[in-house]
Scaffold this motif. Structure first.
Motif, mmCIF file in Angstrom:
data_model
loop_
_atom_site.group_PDB
_atom_site.id
_atom_site.type_symbol
_atom_site.label_atom_id
_atom_site.label_comp_id
_atom_site.label_asym_id
_atom_site.label_seq_id
_atom_site.Cartn_x
_atom_site.Cartn_y
_atom_site.Cartn_z
ATOM 1 N N ARG A 87 21.978 61.776 69.265
ATOM 2 C CA ARG A 87 21.732 60.944 70.448
ATOM 3 C C ARG A 87 22.540 61.427 71.651
ATOM 4 O O ARG A 87 22.187 61.135 72.786
ATOM 5 C CB ARG A 87 22.062 59.478 70.134
ATOM 6 C CG ARG A 87 21.122 58.859 69.109
ATOM 7 C CD ARG A 87 21.261 57.352 69.068
ATOM 8 N NE ARG A 87 22.573 56.918 68.628
ATOM 9 C CZ ARG A 87 22.895 56.706 67.357
ATOM 10 N NH1 ARG A 87 22.005 56.923 66.400
ATOM 11 N NH2 ARG A 87 24.101 56.284 67.026
ATOM 12 N N ARG A 104 16.651 53.132 62.099
ATOM 13 C CA ARG A 104 16.878 54.507 62.531
ATOM 14 C C ARG A 104 15.785 54.976 63.475
ATOM 15 O O ARG A 104 16.055 55.738 64.410
ATOM 16 C CB ARG A 104 16.952 55.419 61.305
ATOM 17 C CG ARG A 104 18.257 55.279 60.513
ATOM 18 C CD ARG A 104 18.211 56.070 59.224
ATOM 19 N NE ARG A 104 19.489 56.007 58.508
ATOM 20 C CZ ARG A 104 19.661 56.390 57.252
ATOM 21 N NH1 ARG A 104 18.628 56.860 56.563
ATOM 22 N NH2 ARG A 104 20.842 56.304 56.680
ATOM 23 N N THR A 105 14.558 54.530 63.240
ATOM 24 C CA THR A 105 13.446 54.940 64.088
ATOM 25 C C THR A 105 13.602 54.434 65.518
ATOM 26 O O THR A 105 13.064 55.026 66.456
ATOM 27 C CB THR A 105 12.113 54.445 63.482
ATOM 28 O OG1 THR A 105 11.967 55.009 62.180
ATOM 29 C CG2 THR A 105 10.924 54.864 64.322
ATOM 30 N N ARG A 106 14.344 53.356 65.692
ATOM 31 C CA ARG A 106 14.618 52.869 67.054
ATOM 32 C C ARG A 106 15.593 53.780 67.783
ATOM 33 O O ARG A 106 15.655 53.774 69.015
ATOM 34 C CB ARG A 106 15.166 51.438 67.001
ATOM 35 C CG ARG A 106 14.131 50.389 66.629
ATOM 36 C CD ARG A 106 14.632 48.982 66.922
ATOM 37 N NE ARG A 106 15.689 48.583 65.997
ATOM 38 C CZ ARG A 106 15.488 47.932 64.856
ATOM 39 N NH1 ARG A 106 14.240 47.612 64.498
ATOM 40 N NH2 ARG A 106 16.487 47.587 64.072
ATOM 41 N N ALA A 107 16.359 54.571 67.047
ATOM 42 C CA ALA A 107 17.396 55.403 67.663
ATOM 43 C C ALA A 107 17.020 56.885 67.762
ATOM 44 O O ALA A 107 17.491 57.591 68.662
ATOM 45 C CB ALA A 107 18.701 55.269 66.874
ATOM 46 N N VAL A 108 16.190 57.373 66.849
ATOM 47 C CA VAL A 108 15.813 58.786 66.829
ATOM 48 C C VAL A 108 14.316 58.908 66.557
ATOM 49 O O VAL A 108 13.660 57.932 66.197
ATOM 50 C CB VAL A 108 16.600 59.569 65.748
ATOM 51 C CG1 VAL A 108 18.102 59.487 65.996
ATOM 52 C CG2 VAL A 108 16.247 59.059 64.337
ATOM 53 N N THR A 109 13.800 60.111 66.714
ATOM 54 C CA THR A 109 12.415 60.402 66.354
ATOM 55 C C THR A 109 12.416 61.238 65.079
ATOM 56 O O THR A 109 13.034 62.312 65.040
ATOM 57 C CB THR A 109 11.697 61.168 67.476
ATOM 58 O OG1 THR A 109 11.555 60.296 68.616
ATOM 59 C CG2 THR A 109 10.320 61.655 67.034
ATOM 60 N N ALA A 214 15.300 64.669 61.769
ATOM 61 C CA ALA A 214 15.231 63.850 62.980
ATOM 62 C C ALA A 214 15.589 64.680 64.208
ATOM 63 O O ALA A 214 16.402 65.602 64.143
ATOM 64 C CB ALA A 214 16.184 62.662 62.873
ATOM 65 N N LYS A 217 15.502 60.849 70.266
ATOM 66 C CA LYS A 217 14.442 59.874 70.512
ATOM 67 C C LYS A 217 13.517 60.348 71.636
ATOM 68 O O LYS A 217 13.976 60.681 72.738
ATOM 69 C CB LYS A 217 15.066 58.525 70.892
ATOM 70 C CG LYS A 217 14.049 57.397 71.062
ATOM 71 C CD LYS A 217 13.405 57.034 69.742
ATOM 72 C CE LYS A 217 12.452 55.857 69.892
ATOM 73 N NZ LYS A 217 11.767 55.549 68.605
ATOM 74 N N GLY A 218 12.223 60.398 71.324
ATOM 75 C CA GLY A 218 11.245 60.780 72.327
ATOM 76 C C GLY A 218 11.012 62.270 72.485
ATOM 77 O O GLY A 218 10.155 62.678 73.284
ATOM 78 N N GLN A 220 9.175 64.574 71.494
ATOM 79 C CA GLN A 220 7.946 64.788 70.737
ATOM 80 C C GLN A 220 7.571 66.266 70.633
ATOM 81 O O GLN A 220 7.009 66.693 69.620
ATOM 82 C CB GLN A 220 6.797 64.003 71.370
ATOM 83 C CG GLN A 220 6.962 62.491 71.327
ATOM 84 C CD GLN A 220 6.982 61.949 69.903
ATOM 85 O OE1 GLN A 220 6.482 62.582 68.973
ATOM 86 N NE2 GLN A 220 7.574 60.770 69.726
#
Length: 254
Positions: A87, A104-109, A214, A217-218, A220
């Motif tokens: 992060r 965890r999905t709220r913090a990383v992709t 992971a 986040k975001g 993609q």
């Protein structure tokens, strides 16, 4: 005072706007290497052989990176710090047997999963095999893991003792400081086979989970690039060869 607060807020906003951002797939490819963090204390998935990182996840990540046309720069540190460092954009990707969870999905992709497993019960007492058998028992787990999260949800457990490393949690069982150890099924099976004199016995699953690498986040583009290369490895037989090497079976999610 109000003016000071306004300037402080403006400075904070400027810092946020100019702070380092996670590297996109294009930026990683231009650099020629991907920076990957792992724990190095979770055999057979990631561990040190002397000064060199080894294990199923290490080889999977290096295989995927090669298919992406990238070299790998490895970072090894405590499990609790891995996602936090991601992060902070200290590395591009983490691969360390992280179960995919809502929190965890709220913090990383997460990328596509590279294996499926679950938290299994290990005990020296053959009578301790099921979740019900953990009632009134002391259970060891590693800090920051889904094993800790899920064992804490079991109302009948007398006490959950968490340790910095999974090997510490195993040692607590072997030295009879706890009644059971909950860890990954494959980790447990290999530990039992490697230490036949310890008397450890594998019991039932506490839960099943999908394990994935992971990225920030975001991010993609990097996740999609990694997923494409991982899919190629799973199609061309190279993933299956690694899986057979470490587990004598295909551990991909069915």
């Amino acid at each position: 005072m109000k003016r000071f607060k306004i300037w402080a807020l403006l400075a904070l906003a400027l810092w946020a706007a100019t702070a380092a951002q996670a590297r996109s797939l294009d930026e990683v490819q231009k650099s020629g290497k991907i920076v990957i963090a792992t724990e190095g204390q979770f055999p057979p998935f990631n561990y040190f052989q002397g000064a060199k990182l080894s294990g199923f996840e290490i080889e999977v990540a290096e295989l995927v990176a090669k298919k992406m046309g990238l070299g790998v720069e490895w970072k090894a540190l405590g499990f609790d710090a891995l996602l936090a460092g991601l992060r902070q954009d200290r590395w591009d990707l983490v691969i360390a047997s992280h179960g995919v969870t809502e929190e965890r999905t709220r913090a990383v992709t997460f990328t596509a999963p590279h294996y499926c497993s679950g938290g299994a019960i290990v005990s020296l007492d053959p009578a301790i095999r099921t979740v019900a058998d953990l009632n009134g028992k002391l259970v060891s787990v590693q800090t920051g893991t889904t094993y800790l999260e899920n064992v804490r949800k079991l109302s009948g457990v007398k006490e959950v003792k968490n340790f910095p490393q999974d090997t510490d949690a195993r040692s607590a069982l072997v030295s009879r400081r706890v009644d059971a150890w909950v860890t990954d099924k494959f980790v447990a099976a290999i530990a039992i086979n490697a230490n036949p004199g310890a008397g450890m016995k594998l019991g039932d699953f506490v839960f099943i989970e999908r394990i994935a690498a992971a990225v920030a986040k975001g991010n993609q583009s990097l996740a999609q690039g990694y997923n494409k290369a991982l899919a190629e490895a799973m199609t061309d037989g190279s993933y299956a060869a690694l899986s057979k090497k470490y587990f004598n079976e295909d551990v991909r999610c069915k």
